[in-house]
Every structure is written in C-alpha cells, then in structure tokens.
Write an enzyme that holds these catalytic residues in place. Structure first.
Site, PDB file in Angstrom:
ATOM      1  CD  GLU A 142      -5.440  55.385 -40.891  1.00 19.61           C
ATOM      2  OE1 GLU A 142      -6.592  55.970 -41.315  1.00 19.61           O
ATOM      3  OE2 GLU A 142      -4.694  56.033 -39.943  1.00 19.61           O
ATOM      4  CG  HIS A 176      -1.776  54.009 -36.215  1.00 21.55           C
ATOM      5  ND1 HIS A 176      -2.005  53.948 -37.651  1.00 21.55           N
ATOM      6  CD2 HIS A 176      -2.734  54.026 -35.416  1.00 21.55           C
ATOM      7  CE1 HIS A 176      -3.448  54.189 -37.275  1.00 21.55           C
ATOM      8  NE2 HIS A 176      -3.605  54.168 -35.903  1.00 21.55           N
ATOM      9  CE  LYS A 205     -18.871  65.992 -54.766  1.00 22.07           C
ATOM     10  NZ  LYS A 205     -18.764  65.334 -56.433  1.00 22.07           N
ATOM     11  CG  ASP A 207     -19.301  62.523 -55.177  1.00 20.98           C
ATOM     12  OD1 ASP A 207     -18.090  62.411 -54.538  1.00 20.98           O
ATOM     13  OD2 ASP A 207     -19.942  62.942 -55.953  1.00 20.98           O
TER      14      ASP A 207
HETATM   15  C1  LIG Z   1      -5.344  48.473 -33.500  1.00 18.02           C
HETATM   16  C2  LIG Z   1      -6.335  47.993 -31.967  1.00 18.02           C
HETATM   17  C3  LIG Z   1      -7.508  47.916 -32.402  1.00 18.02           C
HETATM   18  C4  LIG Z   1      -5.574  46.886 -31.189  1.00 18.02           C
HETATM   19  O1  LIG Z   1      -6.340  46.887 -30.242  1.00 18.02           O
HETATM   20  P1  LIG Z   1      -5.815  46.124 -28.854  1.00 18.02           P
HETATM   21  O2  LIG Z   1      -6.898  46.263 -27.623  1.00 18.02           O
HETATM   22  O3  LIG Z   1      -4.381  46.428 -28.642  1.00 18.02           O
HETATM   23  O4  LIG Z   1      -5.494  44.469 -29.367  1.00 18.02           O
HETATM   24  P2  LIG Z   1      -6.307  43.317 -29.108  1.00 18.02           P
HETATM   25  O5  LIG Z   1      -5.420  42.223 -29.835  1.00 18.02           O
HETATM   26  O6  LIG Z   1      -6.677  43.111 -27.496  1.00 18.02           O
HETATM   27  O7  LIG Z   1      -7.810  43.354 -29.996  1.00 18.02           O
HETATM   28  C5  LIG Z   1      -8.583  43.830 -29.409  1.00 18.02           C
HETATM   29  C6  LIG Z   1      -9.850  43.875 -30.247  1.00 18.02           C
HETATM   30  O8  LIG Z   1      -9.456  44.842 -31.538  1.00 18.02           O
HETATM   31  C7  LIG Z   1      -9.861  44.168 -32.681  1.00 18.02           C
HETATM   32  N1  LIG Z   1      -8.868  43.680 -33.578  1.00 18.02           N
HETATM   33  C8  LIG Z   1      -7.540  43.783 -33.232  1.00 18.02           C
HETATM   34  N2  LIG Z   1      -6.844  43.391 -34.195  1.00 18.02           N
HETATM   35  C9  LIG Z   1      -7.519  43.034 -35.169  1.00 18.02           C
HETATM   36  C10 LIG Z   1      -7.202  42.687 -36.530  1.00 18.02           C
HETATM   37  N3  LIG Z   1      -5.988  42.508 -36.947  1.00 18.02           N
HETATM   38  N4  LIG Z   1      -8.300  42.656 -37.399  1.00 18.02           N
HETATM   39  C11 LIG Z   1      -9.606  43.059 -36.878  1.00 18.02           C
HETATM   40  N5  LIG Z   1      -9.993  43.159 -35.527  1.00 18.02           N
HETATM   41  C12 LIG Z   1      -8.954  43.454 -34.700  1.00 18.02           C
HETATM   42  C13 LIG Z   1     -10.877  43.017 -32.188  1.00 18.02           C
HETATM   43  O9  LIG Z   1     -12.149  43.405 -31.965  1.00 18.02           O
HETATM   44  C14 LIG Z   1     -10.027  42.684 -30.952  1.00 18.02           C
HETATM   45  O10 LIG Z   1     -11.007  41.757 -29.933  1.00 18.02           O
HETATM   46  P3  LIG Z   1     -10.991  40.231 -30.014  1.00 18.02           P
HETATM   47  O11 LIG Z   1     -11.670  39.796 -31.125  1.00 18.02           O
HETATM   48  O12 LIG Z   1      -9.631  39.857 -30.235  1.00 18.02           O
HETATM   49  O13 LIG Z   1     -11.763  39.920 -28.590  1.00 18.02           O
HETATM   50  C15 LIG Z   1      -6.201  49.183 -31.111  1.00 18.02           C
HETATM   51  O14 LIG Z   1      -4.870  49.597 -30.618  1.00 18.02           O
HETATM   52  C16 LIG Z   1      -6.779  50.506 -31.631  1.00 18.02           C
HETATM   53  O15 LIG Z   1      -8.110  50.623 -32.179  1.00 18.02           O
HETATM   54  N6  LIG Z   1      -6.072  51.716 -31.764  1.00 18.02           N
HETATM   55  C17 LIG Z   1      -6.613  52.779 -32.407  1.00 18.02           C
HETATM   56  C18 LIG Z   1      -6.319  52.800 -33.977  1.00 18.02           C
HETATM   57  C19 LIG Z   1      -7.370  53.658 -34.313  1.00 18.02           C
HETATM   58  O16 LIG Z   1      -8.228  54.167 -34.234  1.00 18.02           O
HETATM   59  N7  LIG Z   1      -6.735  54.363 -35.416  1.00 18.02           N
HETATM   60  C20 LIG Z   1      -7.484  55.091 -36.450  1.00 18.02           C
HETATM   61  C21 LIG Z   1      -6.745  55.958 -37.301  1.00 18.02           C
HETATM   62  S1  LIG Z   1      -5.890  57.362 -36.629  1.00 18.02           S
HETATM   63  C22 LIG Z   1      -6.089  58.656 -37.709  1.00 18.02           C
HETATM   64  O17 LIG Z   1      -6.397  58.467 -38.734  1.00 18.02           O
HETATM   65  C23 LIG Z   1      -6.866  59.786 -37.401  1.00 18.02           C
HETATM   66  C24 LIG Z   1      -6.013  60.754 -36.056  1.00 18.02           C
HETATM   67  C25 LIG Z   1      -5.564  59.830 -34.966  1.00 18.02           C
HETATM   68  O18 LIG Z   1      -4.889  61.260 -36.867  1.00 18.02           O
HETATM   69  C26 LIG Z   1      -6.959  61.548 -35.638  1.00 18.02           C
HETATM   70  C27 LIG Z   1      -6.780  62.396 -34.452  1.00 18.02           C
HETATM   71  O19 LIG Z   1      -6.235  63.430 -34.523  1.00 18.02           O
HETATM   72  O20 LIG Z   1      -7.211  61.848 -33.546  1.00 18.02           O
HETATM   73  N1  LIG Z   2     -24.619  67.192 -60.966  1.00 18.50           N
HETATM   74  C1  LIG Z   2     -23.999  67.611 -59.883  1.00 18.50           C
HETATM   75  O1  LIG Z   2     -23.930  68.763 -59.730  1.00 18.50           O
HETATM   76  C2  LIG Z   2     -23.432  66.554 -58.972  1.00 18.50           C
HETATM   77  C3  LIG Z   2     -23.515  65.401 -59.354  1.00 18.50           C
HETATM   78  N2  LIG Z   2     -22.650  64.527 -58.331  1.00 18.50           N
HETATM   79  C4  LIG Z   2     -22.716  63.037 -58.825  1.00 18.50           C
HETATM   80  O2  LIG Z   2     -24.255  62.593 -58.785  1.00 18.50           O
HETATM   81  C5  LIG Z   2     -24.518  61.265 -58.639  1.00 18.50           C
HETATM   82  C6  LIG Z   2     -25.352  61.117 -57.710  1.00 18.50           C
HETATM   83  O3  LIG Z   2     -26.829  61.716 -58.137  1.00 18.50           O
HETATM   84  P1  LIG Z   2     -28.005  61.200 -57.883  1.00 18.50           P
HETATM   85  O4  LIG Z   2     -29.101  61.985 -58.188  1.00 18.50           O
HETATM   86  O5  LIG Z   2     -28.158  60.426 -56.626  1.00 18.50           O
HETATM   87  O6  LIG Z   2     -27.961  59.601 -58.820  1.00 18.50           O
HETATM   88  P2  LIG Z   2     -28.352  59.497 -60.451  1.00 18.50           P
HETATM   89  O7  LIG Z   2     -27.997  60.614 -61.177  1.00 18.50           O
HETATM   90  O8  LIG Z   2     -27.546  58.210 -60.656  1.00 18.50           O
HETATM   91  O9  LIG Z   2     -29.912  59.429 -60.242  1.00 18.50           O
HETATM   92  C7  LIG Z   2     -30.576  58.564 -59.710  1.00 18.50           C
HETATM   93  C8  LIG Z   2     -31.752  58.400 -60.234  1.00 18.50           C
HETATM   94  O10 LIG Z   2     -32.413  57.029 -59.537  1.00 18.50           O
HETATM   95  C9  LIG Z   2     -33.747  57.002 -59.759  1.00 18.50           C
HETATM   96  N3  LIG Z   2     -34.453  56.213 -58.641  1.00 18.50           N
HETATM   97  C10 LIG Z   2     -34.788  54.920 -58.875  1.00 18.50           C
HETATM   98  N4  LIG Z   2     -35.185  54.317 -57.723  1.00 18.50           N
HETATM   99  C11 LIG Z   2     -34.974  55.196 -56.796  1.00 18.50           C
HETATM  100  C12 LIG Z   2     -35.097  55.416 -55.530  1.00 18.50           C
HETATM  101  N5  LIG Z   2     -35.827  54.434 -54.783  1.00 18.50           N
HETATM  102  N6  LIG Z   2     -34.970  56.808 -54.551  1.00 18.50           N
HETATM  103  C13 LIG Z   2     -34.515  57.754 -55.290  1.00 18.50           C
HETATM  104  N7  LIG Z   2     -34.138  57.803 -56.545  1.00 18.50           N
HETATM  105  C14 LIG Z   2     -34.495  56.503 -57.498  1.00 18.50           C
HETATM  106  C15 LIG Z   2     -34.360  58.610 -59.746  1.00 18.50           C
HETATM  107  O11 LIG Z   2     -35.031  58.900 -60.871  1.00 18.50           O
HETATM  108  P3  LIG Z   2     -36.256  60.022 -60.975  1.00 18.50           P
HETATM  109  O12 LIG Z   2     -35.562  61.289 -60.637  1.00 18.50           O
HETATM  110  O13 LIG Z   2     -36.457  59.904 -62.377  1.00 18.50           O
HETATM  111  O14 LIG Z   2     -37.184  59.483 -60.028  1.00 18.50           O
HETATM  112  C16 LIG Z   2     -32.939  59.464 -59.358  1.00 18.50           C
HETATM  113  O15 LIG Z   2     -33.019  60.617 -60.162  1.00 18.50           O
HETATM  114  C17 LIG Z   2     -23.184  60.880 -58.518  1.00 18.50           C
HETATM  115  O16 LIG Z   2     -22.489  60.242 -59.541  1.00 18.50           O
HETATM  116  C18 LIG Z   2     -22.237  61.831 -57.958  1.00 18.50           C
HETATM  117  O17 LIG Z   2     -20.924  61.831 -58.024  1.00 18.50           O
HETATM  118  C19 LIG Z   2     -22.016  64.696 -57.310  1.00 18.50           C
HETATM  119  C20 LIG Z   2     -21.899  66.180 -57.096  1.00 18.50           C
HETATM  120  C21 LIG Z   2     -22.734  67.213 -57.914  1.00 18.50           C
END
Ligand SMILES: CC(C)(COP(=O)([O-])OP(=O)([O-])OC[C@H]1O[C@@H](n2cnc3c(N)ncnc32)[C@H](O)[C@@H]1OP(=O)([O-])[O-])[C@@H](O)C(=O)NCCC(=O)NCCSC(=O)C[C@@](C)(O)CC(=O)[O-]
Ligand SMILES: NC(=O)C1=CN([C@@H]2O[C@H](COP(=O)(O)OP(=O)(O)OC[C@H]3O[C@@H](n4cnc5c(N)ncnc54)[C@H](OP(=O)(O)O)[C@@H]3O)[C@@H](O)[C@H]2O)C=CC1
Length: 403
Positions: A99, A398, A228, A303
């Site tokens: 995005e 956007h 989930k 995940d």
């Molecule tokens: C797009 C901006 C950031 C422009 O922002 P701006 O203020 O028009 O532009 P700017 O050139 O003055 O830049 C401001 C700052 O933005 C950053 N920035 C600016 N350009 C870049 C770039 N290319 N790469 C990295 N960072 C950038 C950077 O920090 C910059 O500061 P500077 O460093 O220049 O001092 C702004 O308009 C914005 O954030 N808009 C909002 C967009 C957004 O949040 N989209 C999210 C997705 S929408 C969605 O998926 C969900 C939705 C919307 O449906 C959910 C809902 O229902 O609400």
């Molecule tokens: N089975 C299911 O129903 C589901 C599985 N998943 C999947 O499960 C996975 C994640 O499961 P998750 O249990 O997190 O990972 P893993 O199955 O990969 O197991 C991680 C293992 O790492 C060991 N471990 C080593 N160091 C650490 C530490 N510092 N802290 C905690 N554990 C440590 C533990 O072993 P020990 O236990 O021997 O101590 C732990 O069980 C993902 O791939 C996900 O997509 C997602 C949803 C449902």
C-alpha cells in the site's frame, strides 16, 4: 537423488504426490520440480517466484509444497523514540506492504512523535490462549465439571507445563453453554507468540480433564480462544500481549506536520473512531491499526492471520494544555521473537534491525519489547492518518503516493 525434470514427470505419471518430492530430492530441486510442473500444466511463468536468496530448506518448518517466495517490498519508518519498561530507545520499524503512502504516513507520525519528545509504551499483560470444548451429559454435569476445573488448577498446570520449558499456565477459566464446557487456558509463552506451545500444553491438560471427569473432548480449540477471528473476548480480556502507547504532541508540531489543529484531530477521532465505530458495531475503535500491525507482522515473521485480533484497538485523543494527547491500546497483539516465521532469513534480519531477534534475557523481554515498539508504530500511524483526515489531504496523498 532425482533431478527436477524426472520428479515432475513422476508426479504427472501419478507415481508421486506433489508434496512428497522432498523425500526424493533436496528442497531446492523439489521446489524447482513443482515450478516446472505448474509451468507446464497452467502455463504460468514462475521465474521470479523461484528467484530467492536463501537455502530452500530454511523454510522447511514454515511451508509445504514450496514453489518459491512471495516478495513484498519492505520499508522503514523512524527513528521512532519509545520509552517504557519493555523497550527503550529509538527504533527503525520495518514494514512490508504493497500500500503506497503507508510507510510515508507512519514515518510522518514518527517524525511528529520525535518532535514531541517520544512515545511511552507499556505492556499491560501477557497471555496466549487456547480453549478446548468438552461435551457433557447436560447442564448439571457441565456445572460440576466447571467446579472441578476451578479446584484443579495446579494439576492442570503440572500437566500443561510438562510439555514446555518456557510456557507457564496463568489461568484456566471454565465457561458452560448448555451441555458444552469450554476452558480458556491462558499461558505466559515468554518470547514465543505461543500458539503451538499453548496447543500442545492444552492437549495434555485436556487429557487430565477427560481422565478425571465424565466429559469427552470435542475439539482442542473451541473458538473461545479466540484465534484469528474477530471476538469481543479478545478485545475485553486480551490475548497475546495487551499493550498501550501514548504521546503528547504540541500544537505547533500538529500544525507544522499535519497542517491542522489539535481540535480538528480530536473531532475526527470522536466522530470517526468512536461514534462511527460504535454505529458500525466495530471491534476496532481506531483508524488503521491493522495497517501497521499487518505490515510489521509480514516484515517480522509474525502470523499474519492474527492481524484480526491485532486490529481490536482503541485510539483515544484529548486536547490538553501541553498539546494533543493521543493513545492507542491494543488488547490482543500476538507477537513473538522466537518460533513461527521469526527464524526465516529476511524476517530475522528485520528483527535484528530492532535489536530483538531471538529470546530475551530474561525470557519474555524481547516479546514485550516487540509489542511495545509495534504499539508506538500504531500510534504513529493513527496520528498521521487522523492528521490527514482532519487536514483533508487523505485522498490527495493517495493520489500522489498510492497509485
Ligand atoms: C503521504 C503523507 C505522509 C504526505 O505527507 P505531507 O505532509 O503531505 O508531505 P510532506 O512532503 O510535507 O512530508 C511530511 C512528512 O511525511 C513523511 N514522508 C513524506 N513523504 C515520504 C516518503 N516518500 N517516504 C517516507 N516518508 C515520507 C516524512 O516524515 C515527511 O517529513 P520530512 O522528513 O520531509 O520532514 C501524508 O499525506 C499522509 O500520511 N497521509 C495519510 C496516508 C495514510 O495514513 N494512509 C494510510 C492508509 S489509508 C487505509 O488503508 C485505511 C483507511 C483510510 O481506509 C482507514 C479509514 O477508514 O480511515
Ligand atoms: N498449533 C496451532 O493451533 C496454531 C499454530 N500456529 C503457528 O504456531 C507457530 C507459533 O507457535 P509458537 O508456539 O510461538 O512457536 P514454535 O512452535 O515455533 O515454538 C517455539 C518454541 O521455542 C522455544 N523457545 C526457545 N526460547 C524461547 C523463549 N525465549 N521464549 C519462549 N519460547 C522459547 C519453546 O520451547 P519449549 O516450549 O520447549 O520451552 C517454544 O515452544 C506459528 O508458526 C503459527 O503460525 C498459529 C495458530 C494456531
């Protein structure tokens, strides 16, 4: 060992199943054979899918029937200063997304948070859940079993914890619905997201329940977990990490960075995130927490299906003397720094970028820090999008960045 062409021929002849190829060749050849077969069968060009840089067998625990990789562009937002018990410092947050404008937006939010002196972030609780469902003869037996479960917590903990050296049972709460008994097991899974760990541990505890009571296990996951799927229980009780972040952004920073005022942002938050979400009966009272959670999950080997519960966040905004107070609270952020997809090559590099790859010392601290950084990232995203809506430049942003 067999070459890719021979393997593809054997699958075509019905001699081998598509998923059996690793038993006859190395993982690389097996993936190449599948691409060849698909290319022949459906005429798809999979050259780029098959062009990746890590040894194929590194993905063995993560994928079946592997044909290659889906490459998603990754950017960074930051530096993002975060202050909290779990995470302290300035972070470049890796975000993988398709995005356009998303990374720019979070980057702009991070810029405003920097100018405001940083964000606070705190982990409120840890607890990965698994809730099996049992069948009983009726409501009276179900109630008696629920009482037994409440009284047998230590026995259940001993059975569950025998399966893991890291996991600890925190709660085992029974719920009765007619002749069904659900038990919501809650575990501290330390640095693992913990879904495998919790499921394996719960299976052992469920066997104790079946052995000691008249119930029979219907399913080790009975959906009261809830994994989930959108669910009020996660929004209220939490799941994985419950984490919150906030900042106070001075009015001049709001005006300079977003071309709008604290009052205008507060009004957008009230009418959009609170009233609009209430009218929609949403479980997420936020603007786009899922955008940051989803992009960070992809980059960091989490995940991605658990973006569902990660989106159950509430954003609050208030105009104060010192500026605009903004907070985001994510009750159900399922994150880990070990296990799952975290060991894959690009994902572990992205975790390294945050200094959070692998287990923490003590265990659990890296997982907490990751949750805190993601909450601060979500805060940056909320601030920037609310600013864009209040400043009326979402569509133009956007039009310029996202297409
Ligand atoms: C797009 C901006 C950031 C422009 O922002 P701006 O203020 O028009 O532009 P700017 O050139 O003055 O830049 C401001 C700052 O933005 C950053 N920035 C600016 N350009 C870049 C770039 N290319 N790469 C990295 N960072 C950038 C950077 O920090 C910059 O500061 P500077 O460093 O220049 O001092 C702004 O308009 C914005 O954030 N808009 C909002 C967009 C957004 O949040 N989209 C999210 C997705 S929408 C969605 O998926 C969900 C939705 C919307 O449906 C959910 C809902 O229902 O609400
Ligand atoms: N089975 C299911 O129903 C589901 C599985 N998943 C999947 O499960 C996975 C994640 O499961 P998750 O249990 O997190 O990972 P893993 O199955 O990969 O197991 C991680 C293992 O790492 C060991 N471990 C080593 N160091 C650490 C530490 N510092 N802290 C905690 N554990 C440590 C533990 O072993 P020990 O236990 O021997 O101590 C732990 O069980 C993902 O791939 C996900 O997509 C997602 C949803 C449902």
């Amino acid at each position: 060992m067999t070459d890719a062409e021979t393997l593809a021929e054997r699958v075509k002849a019905g001699d081998l199943r598509l998923y059996e190829l690793e038993a006859h060749a190395d993982a690389d050849t097996a993936a190449a054979a599948r691409r060849q077969l698909l290319a022949e069968e459906v005429g798809a060009d999979l050259e780029t899918v098959g062009d990746y840089s890590f040894p194929t067998d590194r993905a063995d625990p993560n994928i079946e029937n592997m044909i290659g990789v889906a490459q998603i562009p990754m950017g960074v937002a930051g530096p993002l200063p975060v202050d909290g018990e779990a995470a302290g410092g300035s972070f470049y947050l890796p975000l993988a997304t398709t995005e356009g404008a998303l990374v720019a937006s979070v980057n702009r939010g991070a810029d405003a948070i920097r100018a405001a002196g940083g964000a606070n972030a705190t982990v409120l609780q840890r607890g990965m859940t698994r809730a099996p469902v049992f069948e009983t003869s009726g409501v009276r037996e179900a109630a008696a079993v629920a009482d037994w479960i409440r009284a047998s917590r230590d026995r259940l903990a001993a059975a569950a914890e025998a399966t893991t050296s890291h996991g600890e049972l925190r709660e085992a709460t029974p719920y009765v619905v007619g002749d069904s008994v659900f038990v919501r097991f809650v575990y501290d899974t330390k640095d693992a997201m913990g879904m495998n760990m919790a499921t394996i541990a719960t299976r052992e505890a469920a066997e104790v329940i079946e052995a000691e009571t008249p119930v029979s296990l219907v399913a080790v996951s009975g959906n009261l977990c809830t994994d989930k799927k959108p669910a009020g229980i996660n929004a209220i009780e939490g799941r994985g990490r419950s984490v919150a972040a906030d900042a106070v952004v001075p009015a001049d920073v709001i005006e300079d960075r977003f071309g709008t005022s604290p009052d205008a942002i507060a009004e957008v938050n009230t009418r959009k995130n609170l009233i609009g979400s209430a009218k929609a009966a949403s479980l997420g009272f936020n603007a786009h927490a899922a955008n940051v959670v989803g992009a960070a999950f992809l980059a960091l080997g989490q995940d991605v299906a658990q973006v569902v519960e990660g989106a159950h966040a509430i954003t609050s905004v208030e105009v104060r003397d010192a500026g605009l107070y903004v907070s985001v609270t994510l009750p159900a952020l399922a994150v880990g720094t070990v296990g799952g997809g975290t060991g894959l090559p690009t994902q572990s590099e992205a975790l390294e970028l945050l200094g959070l790859a692998g287990g923490g010392d003590p265990p659990g601290t890296n997982g907490d820090a990751l949750a805190a950084v993601l909450a601060a990232g979500a805060l940056a995203g909320e601030l920037s999008l609310l600013g864009a809506l209040a400043g009326r430049h979402l569509a133009s942003a956007h039009a310029e960045h996202g297409r």
